[in-house]
Each structure stands twice: as C-alpha cells, then as structure tokens.
Design a protein around this motif. Sequence first.
Motif, mmCIF file in Angstrom:
data_model
loop_
_atom_site.group_PDB
_atom_site.id
_atom_site.type_symbol
_atom_site.label_atom_id
_atom_site.label_comp_id
_atom_site.label_asym_id
_atom_site.label_seq_id
_atom_site.Cartn_x
_atom_site.Cartn_y
_atom_site.Cartn_z
ATOM 1 N N ASP A 257 36.563 37.046 43.818
ATOM 2 C CA ASP A 257 35.557 37.422 42.824
ATOM 3 C C ASP A 257 35.448 38.940 42.704
ATOM 4 O O ASP A 257 35.351 39.480 41.603
ATOM 5 C CB ASP A 257 34.186 36.835 43.206
ATOM 6 N N ASN B 273 36.266 41.119 39.267
ATOM 7 C CA ASN B 273 35.272 42.013 38.675
ATOM 8 C C ASN B 273 35.840 43.411 38.485
ATOM 9 O O ASN B 273 35.632 44.032 37.445
ATOM 10 C CB ASN B 273 34.014 42.067 39.544
ATOM 11 N N ASP C 119 38.141 43.330 35.543
ATOM 12 C CA ASP C 119 37.420 43.336 34.265
ATOM 13 C C ASP C 119 36.869 44.723 33.933
ATOM 14 O O ASP C 119 37.000 45.207 32.810
ATOM 15 C CB ASP C 119 36.252 42.334 34.315
ATOM 16 N N ILE C 120 36.242 45.352 34.929
ATOM 17 C CA ILE C 120 35.608 46.657 34.667
ATOM 18 C C ILE C 120 36.658 47.718 34.362
ATOM 19 O O ILE C 120 36.553 48.453 33.380
ATOM 20 C CB ILE C 120 34.749 47.090 35.882
ATOM 21 N N GLU D 185 38.349 47.540 31.041
ATOM 22 C CA GLU D 185 37.492 48.109 29.981
ATOM 23 C C GLU D 185 37.807 49.592 29.750
ATOM 24 O O GLU D 185 37.600 50.103 28.671
ATOM 25 C CB GLU D 185 36.016 47.973 30.382
ATOM 26 N N PRO E 160 27.659 47.334 48.508
ATOM 27 C CA PRO E 160 28.037 47.085 47.125
ATOM 28 C C PRO E 160 28.334 48.400 46.382
ATOM 29 O O PRO E 160 27.543 49.330 46.477
ATOM 30 C CB PRO E 160 26.803 46.389 46.547
ATOM 31 N N ILE E 161 29.460 48.428 45.682
ATOM 32 C CA ILE E 161 29.838 49.666 44.996
ATOM 33 C C ILE E 161 28.924 49.885 43.797
ATOM 34 O O ILE E 161 28.428 48.937 43.197
ATOM 35 C CB ILE E 161 31.314 49.621 44.519
ATOM 36 N N SER F 36 29.213 50.729 40.280
ATOM 37 C CA SER F 36 30.376 50.717 39.386
ATOM 38 C C SER F 36 30.524 52.025 38.611
ATOM 39 O O SER F 36 31.624 52.554 38.481
ATOM 40 C CB SER F 36 30.266 49.546 38.420
ATOM 41 N N GLY G 107 26.631 42.751 41.817
ATOM 42 C CA GLY G 107 26.422 44.054 41.186
ATOM 43 C C GLY G 107 27.492 44.402 40.168
ATOM 44 O O GLY G 107 27.178 44.867 39.061
ATOM 45 N N THR G 108 28.750 44.155 40.532
ATOM 46 C CA THR G 108 29.823 44.523 39.595
ATOM 47 C C THR G 108 29.840 43.590 38.382
ATOM 48 O O THR G 108 30.135 44.026 37.267
ATOM 49 C CB THR G 108 31.199 44.538 40.293
ATOM 50 N N SER G 109 29.486 42.315 38.592
ATOM 51 C CA SER G 109 29.410 41.397 37.446
ATOM 52 C C SER G 109 28.314 41.860 36.485
ATOM 53 O O SER G 109 28.502 41.888 35.268
ATOM 54 C CB SER G 109 29.115 39.969 37.909
ATOM 55 N N TYR H 103 27.202 44.845 36.107
ATOM 56 C CA TYR H 103 27.674 46.074 35.436
ATOM 57 C C TYR H 103 28.588 45.724 34.280
ATOM 58 O O TYR H 103 28.461 46.250 33.171
ATOM 59 C CB TYR H 103 28.411 46.957 36.442
ATOM 60 N N TYR H 104 29.496 44.788 34.535
ATOM 61 C CA TYR H 104 30.443 44.402 33.477
ATOM 62 C C TYR H 104 29.698 43.807 32.289
ATOM 63 O O TYR H 104 29.907 44.199 31.147
ATOM 64 C CB TYR H 104 31.464 43.401 34.025
ATOM 65 N N ALA I 34 30.405 46.188 29.200
ATOM 66 C CA ALA I 34 31.678 45.915 28.529
ATOM 67 C C ALA I 34 31.477 46.008 27.018
ATOM 68 O O ALA I 34 30.411 45.666 26.492
ATOM 69 C CB ALA I 34 32.188 44.538 28.917
ATOM 70 N N LYS I 35 32.527 46.499 26.336
ATOM 71 C CA LYS I 35 32.414 46.735 24.888
ATOM 72 C C LYS I 35 32.162 45.428 24.155
ATOM 73 O O LYS I 35 31.315 45.334 23.282
ATOM 74 C CB LYS I 35 33.666 47.456 24.385
ATOM 75 N N SER I 36 32.951 44.402 24.478
ATOM 76 C CA SER I 36 32.661 43.106 23.873
ATOM 77 C C SER I 36 32.973 42.025 24.903
ATOM 78 O O SER I 36 34.058 41.998 25.467
ATOM 79 C CB SER I 36 33.507 42.903 22.611
ATOM 80 N N LYS J 242 34.137 34.917 29.125
ATOM 81 C CA LYS J 242 33.927 35.947 30.161
ATOM 82 C C LYS J 242 32.487 35.913 30.660
ATOM 83 O O LYS J 242 32.211 36.079 31.842
ATOM 84 C CB LYS J 242 34.225 37.343 29.576
ATOM 85 N N GLU K 58 32.094 33.047 32.954
ATOM 86 C CA GLU K 58 32.859 33.325 34.173
ATOM 87 C C GLU K 58 32.053 34.222 35.125
ATOM 88 O O GLU K 58 31.966 33.960 36.329
ATOM 89 C CB GLU K 58 34.167 34.013 33.753
ATOM 90 N N HIS K 59 31.447 35.254 34.565
ATOM 91 C CA HIS K 59 30.693 36.178 35.416
ATOM 92 C C HIS K 59 29.407 35.560 35.941
ATOM 93 O O HIS K 59 29.022 35.796 37.088
ATOM 94 C CB HIS K 59 30.420 37.487 34.671
ATOM 95 N N ARG L 38 30.268 33.366 38.750
ATOM 96 C CA ARG L 38 30.624 34.184 39.903
ATOM 97 C C ARG L 38 29.347 34.658 40.625
ATOM 98 O O ARG L 38 29.255 34.631 41.846
ATOM 99 C CB ARG L 38 31.409 35.387 39.394
#
Lengths: 255, 391
Positions: A16, A20, A23-24, A27, A107-108, A110, B194-196, B198-199, B203-205, B210, B213-214, B217
């Motif tokens: 996971d 993530n 995905d980031i 972008e 936790p980072i 982002s 946290g990263t999910s 953030y995304y 994220a632009k779109s 997605k 999915e997040h 997660r």
Amino acid sequence: MTSAAARILVVDDDRDACENLRDILTEFDHEVDVCHDGQSALCRAGSRPFDIALIDLLMPGMDGLTFWRLLKQDHRSTVALLLTAHASDKTRTEARRVGIDRVVLKPIRSSALVQLLEEVLDRPLVLVVDDDEDTCESLWDVLADQGYRACWACDAQRAIEMVQSHPFRVILIDYKLGQEDNGRVVRSFRQDRPEARTILISSDPMTRDCLPEEAQKVGVDVIHPKPLDMEQLLDTVRAFSRSERNGMPFPECSP
Amino acid sequence: MTVSREWLRYDELRRYVGWTDEDAERVHSLKPLLRARLPELIDDFYATIEREPKVASVIVGGQEQIQRLRVSLLGWLEQLLSGDYGEDYVRRRRRVGARHVEIGLDQVYTNVALSRLRAGLMRMLEQEWAGDLEAKRQAIRSLNMLIDLDVTIIEDAYQDAFVARLQEQERMATIGQVAGGVAHELRNPLNVVGTSAYYLLNAKSVTPEKYVEHLLRIERQVRTADRVITALADFARTPMPTKVPFCLRACIDEILAQESLPPTIDVRVDCADALPRAIGDKAQIGIAIANIIRNAGESMESGGLLHLEARAEPNAIRLSVSDTGTGVEPVDLERITEPLYSTKARGIGLGLALTKLLLNRNEGSLSVESTPGKGTTMTIRVPRVPKGDES
C-alpha cells in the motif's frame, strides 16, 4: 514542478505504501518503479540508472541499508533516501556511513517529500573518472557532502557510457597527457555532453602552470594538479556547475 | 494512632537484639556527660568528609549546605542520647537512608561514618566516665546496640529507596520500549493513510476507481493499526484461564484449518494413539499453538516441512512443532520470548511472549531449540488428565 521528470525507485515491503508513492510521484510526472524486496529491486535496477531511490529500512530478507550498499556499487549517481518509522542513532550513523542522503521518517509528509525530491533533482551531476577507486570514493564523499549528485567511473568505457546516460554538468578526469586513449575519452565527452565542463586532474609537473595546448585541443577546461587543493577544486566545481558552457569564458589556470 | 510499618519493623529488630527500656535509660544517662562535647565529633566528621572526594562530591551546596548538615547531625546525635526512641526517632533515621539514595551517596559511607562517630563517642565516654566500671560496661553495651540498630534501619531505608528507584527506572525503560515498538507498528499504517489522503486531496484528477482504491487502502491500514493496539491490550490483560479437559488433536486440527498455510509447506501431524486429554483453557492454549505454527510458517517463505508431534508424558502432554525454516540465531534465541523483542521486519514482538505467558498461566511450558539455516523446534507441555481418570 521546476525540475525535470525523474526516474524513481521505490522499495518497500508494504504494498500500500508503495502504491501511494507511485500515485503521488506519477502526479508530478516522475517515472516510478516499485519493488517489494531488495533482491528484485537489484534485478530491476539493471543498467538504466535511477535518479532517486526511496528505500524502506525494515524489509524481510534484505534490509534497506544492505540493499543500498549493493545498489550503490553500480548506481553511484542515484540519490538514496531511507524511509523508516523509527530511526535509532545507530541507524542514522550507519545510513550516513553508507552514503544515504537523508533519513525520512514515516508517516512521511508528502508535500515535504515532494519538495525534497525537487531539491535533490536540482543538484548538479558531477562525474569523477579515475582508475584509482579510492580516489573516486573520497571525491564522491566530498562532492555528495557538498550537495552534488556525484558519480564515478574507473575505466574509459564505463565513463563514456555514463556520460551518454547522465546529463553531467562537471566531469573530473584523471588524465595522463600523451596517452591517446584519454584524449579520445575527453573528445567523446565533448561530443555527447557539449554543455559539460571538464576538469583535468593531473600529477604531471609539466601541466601545473597553465593549460597545455594538447589538453585544450581535446576540450579540457581547466587543470587541477595533484595533490589536490580541495578548496580550489570545489570552487571550480561550484563555478562550473552553475554556468552554461557558452555563457562563461574559460577560467584562468590555477596559480 | 496508626502504627507505621517502619516502626513495627524497628520494634521487631529491637526485640531481636534484646533491647529493653533499661538500655534506653542507660543511653539517656550518658547525655549530661557527652552533650557538651558533641561539636567535637561534628568537626571531626566534616574534616573526614573533606578528605574523601567521593563523599565530598555529593555535597554540591558548598559551605551553606555543610552548615545545615552540621545542624542536622547535631540533632541526630542529641536524639541518639534523648532516651526517646519512638516513631519520630525511626522516621528521622530512615530519612537519612532515603536521602542518601536521592543524592547518590553509597551506603558504605554511612556505615564507615557511623563507625567513626561510634569510636568518637566511646573515646569521650572513657574520658568523661566517673562511675564504676560495671555500669560503664553496661552503658557501652547499650550505646553500641542503639548505634547498630541505627545502622540497620538507615541501611533498610536505603535499600527500600534504592529498589523503588530501580523499579521506577525499569518502568520508564519499559514504557520507552513499548513506545518504540508501538511507534514503529503504528507509523507504517499511518504513513499509508496519510499519503492516501494527500493523493486524494491533491491529485489533478482522481478517477472513481482510484478514489475507491485509496479509500479501501485507508480502511485496510486502519484495521492493521487497530490490530496492533488490540494485541497490546490483550497482552496487558490476559484473562484468568478456565481450565477444563479438552482434546488437543481437535484443537490442532482447528488451528491448521484456520491458519491456511501456503501449499508450499508440507504439514504432517503425528499424534499418539489414545492421547489423553489436556487440561487447560482451550482458547488460550489454542492461541499459543497458533502463534507457534504461524511463526514456523513465516520462517519457511519458500516452503518446507512443518511437523507436529504430540506424545503423552507421565504428567503432561508434549507437543513439538518443528519447521525447516530460517532458524533463529543463538543471540536471538535467549530473547525471542521477551515482550517487544522481534527479529522480523514487521511485528511488534508480542507473539512468543504472549505464547509463553498463556502457557505459564495454564501451568504449561515452552522450550525452543534452533539451528540457523536448518530450522526450529518449539516444544510445549500442557497438563494432562491423570492416568485412569480418562472417561
């Protein structure tokens, strides 16, 4: 997004977490490769180098620091960031010792990570070419410490390949004048990376005072004699890494 | 008035050495003789301290502190000759021991300092005594007894304070250890959450796929974090076992069905015929065995043989679980059943500690043998139904 898209390797056994990051970073137009263990990451790295490796510390089998030690042998220009939920003093010391650029705690954050990656990618690439591996490693340590993405090659063929694959700004080469092979190497650099500046490191006393015609002819920008005055050398690297080749006159020979 | 534990202890010690009210009287009778000369003892006491760097180093308050200490030493000596050896006397003596732990003064210095004071008192008594020799002998005996009791209760208080301080340090170390282990196991799931987030926010779109999915997660990682906390809470309060006879074979079969080991692991179960029933809390012993089987499975990532063998012993049933996995290094072997000790990349390090705890609660035991690179055998013993009681 100021810096160019980069090739980034993510190694973490937590799927996971990997997805993530993929995905980031996607972008931000980076090309992301994900591996869940050190062994498969070493296979994946192959010949095409990564700009940045994001490495989890604790993984089953091979831990992050061991993985980086192995990867570093073939991918010296890669900048490694160690990601971990807990970094003891021992881990931090060991990370510094093996040349990890930064330890990032989970936790980072982002946005901070994205910023850090930009900052890393903005660092100028510098290549050290010397047949003596100890010299290469010492210079790598100094250059990495000064905020360069440093890289080294111990033979002509490897040096030429590296220059073809990396946009170096500065190349330091141990150069024995009169040896035809070395002239060919520098000419090849000039051809592949016309924007790169070449610093010749020489132990030949004839070359101490000014740049010989022979060296100029093949495209050397300046000579630094051995034993190296590191302060002077770093000044030159700094000046060269900031300048565009066409915009700046050749610097004077070192006194 | 309530009587303190400390006072009762002092009283017990006094009885032990044979202290009587007559002793108290005799020491009290020395007061007019020695009182005027007590300052000499104090001078000698502090002159000695100045020559001892280890003792002098704990007196950090300079002359001002020494002045205060001189006053309290005089009070201490006067109380010694007061004839009143009640609760206040004991409290002040014990305070000396406790205070020495606070400032880090080793008990040996109290012992030698009191020895020196004792010698001084005896010397003065010899010089000042005018009565008959038998009475002097008795007075000396009583004074010695009182000083011995003083040394004893000061040392007793020192021990108490020292042990308390040690326990406090251990508690803090344990909290640190738990915090470290928990931090690691919680930060990983938090990292994904946290990263999910953030995304999804930046994220632009984000396509509907997605998005789902997040969210899935995040949900998965929240469960992981919850499992960590549950494991810790379970460990902290294991309920008292309900001990009843049960069939170990059936218990093993249930566990193997639940654990779903990968097909690359060959499982062989060898239970003796007519194995007597085990006695214990089936659920707790089941958790212990499941933990052992799970560990064995995890040590054989690329497959292997899991061999379970159950045999009856005179007073127990022995179950050994052998794997052909990575094995445990000797340096880890001693520690793998300690809470929060883990050799795995992921894991809080409670599995085997809980296993051992549960077995102990059920009057069972756990032993481990291992050869790195070859495999591990974990042997548990649980109580059995006695011979002849099988029905």
